[in-house]
Scaffold this motif. Structure first.
Motif, PDB file in Angstrom:
ATOM      1  N   GLN A   1       0.820  -1.218   0.000  1.00 11.09           N
ATOM      2  CA  GLN A   1       0.000   0.000   0.000  1.00 11.09           C
ATOM      3  C   GLN A   1       0.851   1.264   0.000  1.00 11.09           C
ATOM      4  O   GLN A   1       0.545   2.197  -0.757  1.00 11.09           O
ATOM      5  CB  GLN A   1      -0.962   0.004   1.187  1.00 11.09           C
TER       6      GLN A   1
ATOM      7  N   SER B   1       0.683   4.126  -2.840  1.00  6.78           N
ATOM      8  CA  SER B   1       0.478   5.535  -2.483  1.00  6.78           C
ATOM      9  C   SER B   1       1.582   6.411  -3.051  1.00  6.78           C
ATOM     10  O   SER B   1       1.332   7.513  -3.532  1.00  6.78           O
ATOM     11  CB  SER B   1       0.438   5.692  -0.961  1.00  6.78           C
TER      12      SER B   1
ATOM     13  N   LEU C   1      -9.613   6.587  -4.683  1.00  7.53           N
ATOM     14  CA  LEU C   1     -10.114   5.231  -4.544  1.00  7.53           C
ATOM     15  C   LEU C   1     -11.175   5.115  -3.454  1.00  7.53           C
ATOM     16  O   LEU C   1     -11.596   4.021  -3.119  1.00  7.53           O
ATOM     17  CB  LEU C   1      -8.962   4.256  -4.271  1.00  7.53           C
ATOM     18  N   ALA C   2     -11.583   6.218  -2.883  1.00  8.27           N
ATOM     19  CA  ALA C   2     -12.657   6.224  -1.894  1.00  8.27           C
ATOM     20  C   ALA C   2     -13.675   7.280  -2.305  1.00  8.27           C
ATOM     21  O   ALA C   2     -13.319   8.378  -2.725  1.00  8.27           O
ATOM     22  CB  ALA C   2     -12.108   6.518  -0.508  1.00  8.27           C
TER      23      ALA C   2
ATOM     24  N   ASP D   1     -14.899   2.434  -0.032  1.00  8.99           N
ATOM     25  CA  ASP D   1     -13.439   2.435  -0.063  1.00  8.99           C
ATOM     26  C   ASP D   1     -12.917   1.347  -0.997  1.00  8.99           C
ATOM     27  O   ASP D   1     -12.826   0.183  -0.630  1.00  8.99           O
ATOM     28  CB  ASP D   1     -12.889   2.237   1.352  1.00  8.99           C
TER      29      ASP D   1
ATOM     30  N   GLY E   1      -9.947   1.304  -2.129  1.00 10.75           N
ATOM     31  CA  GLY E   1      -8.579   1.002  -1.692  1.00 10.75           C
ATOM     32  C   GLY E   1      -8.550  -0.192  -0.752  1.00 10.75           C
ATOM     33  O   GLY E   1      -7.669  -1.050  -0.840  1.00 10.75           O
ATOM     34  N   ALA E   2      -9.521  -0.277   0.164  1.00  7.27           N
ATOM     35  CA  ALA E   2      -9.606  -1.428   1.075  1.00  7.27           C
ATOM     36  C   ALA E   2      -9.904  -2.700   0.291  1.00  7.27           C
ATOM     37  O   ALA E   2      -9.348  -3.764   0.576  1.00  7.27           O
ATOM     38  CB  ALA E   2     -10.671  -1.193   2.130  1.00  7.27           C
TER      39      ALA E   2
ATOM     40  N   ASN F   1     -17.198   9.312  -1.094  1.00  6.31           N
ATOM     41  CA  ASN F   1     -18.075   9.668   0.020  1.00  6.31           C
ATOM     42  C   ASN F   1     -19.481   9.874  -0.528  1.00  6.31           C
ATOM     43  O   ASN F   1     -19.729  10.789  -1.293  1.00  6.31           O
ATOM     44  CB  ASN F   1     -17.564  10.924   0.718  1.00  6.31           C
TER      45      ASN F   1
ATOM     46  N   ILE G   1     -18.840   5.903   3.161  1.00  9.64           N
ATOM     47  CA  ILE G   1     -17.613   5.858   2.360  1.00  9.64           C
ATOM     48  C   ILE G   1     -17.493   4.495   1.686  1.00  9.64           C
ATOM     49  O   ILE G   1     -17.549   3.457   2.341  1.00  9.64           O
ATOM     50  CB  ILE G   1     -16.382   6.133   3.231  1.00  9.64           C
TER      51      ILE G   1
ATOM     52  N   GLU H   1      -3.666   7.209   2.512  1.00  9.85           N
ATOM     53  CA  GLU H   1      -4.791   6.661   1.769  1.00  9.85           C
ATOM     54  C   GLU H   1      -4.608   6.984   0.294  1.00  9.85           C
ATOM     55  O   GLU H   1      -4.076   8.024  -0.068  1.00  9.85           O
ATOM     56  CB  GLU H   1      -6.098   7.258   2.276  1.00  9.85           C
TER      57      GLU H   1
END
Length: 160
Positions: free
Chosen positions: A45, A49, A61-62, A71, A73-74, A64, A69, A57
């Motif tokens: 990660q 980044s 990739l997130a 996400d 990325g998660a 709102n 949210i 973060e």
């Protein structure tokens, strides 16, 4: 009486080798998952980044949505975790299978050398059958050559 029978069956079930092997596999799998999660969180990660120019973060990739949210990325981290885990398990299983094949071949060779076993014709690859006329390889059960259509041993045709 019935309770004693159930307890005895449960004891037999637990004492089987496969249950113990499964328990060990789950424990080792959990420990391995911790290692893979650390690899993704602490190495992969941050590299992503750095490449994308974001901070801790990954930007973009997130999303709102009114305080909720989403996400990505998660999710990307979870996919990377899975791929690394799957590749590692594949490599381990492949190495164990290769090791077992080598061990079995060595045991078989030692048994043959010691005279405890005989080498069978099925162990060696069968020699290919060759057409006597065109010298092409043919199937062992063929009665006519598929290349030159010559009649071979065993050919029978009631109409001829």
């Amino acid at each position: 009486m019935a309770l004693k029978k159930i307890v005895k069956e449960f004891q037999d079930f637990i004492s089987r080798g496969s249950v113990v092997d499964l328990a060990v596999g789950v424990i080792v799998g959990g420990a391995f998952t911790t290692i893979v999660n650390s690899l993704v969180a602490n190495i992969i990660q941050p590299l992503i980044s750095f490449i994308t120019g974001g901070g801790a973060e990954i930007p973009g990739l997130a999303i709102n949505l009114n305080g909720n949210i989403v996400d990505f990325g998660a999710f990307l981290s979870a996919v990377i975790n899975f791929l690394i885990t799957a590749a590692a398990v594949f490599a381990i299983v492949k190495a164990l299978n290769k090791f077992n094949d080598i061990k079995e071949a060595a045991a078989k060779a030692a048994a043959i050398k010691a005279g405890l076993a005989e080498e069978k014709d099925g162990d060696a690859a069968p020699k290919p059958r060759v057409c006597p006329y065109c010298k092409q390889k043919i199937d062992r059960g063929a009665t006519r050559c598929p290349h030159c259509t010559s009649k071979l041993d065993g050919y029978q045709n009631a109409l001829e």
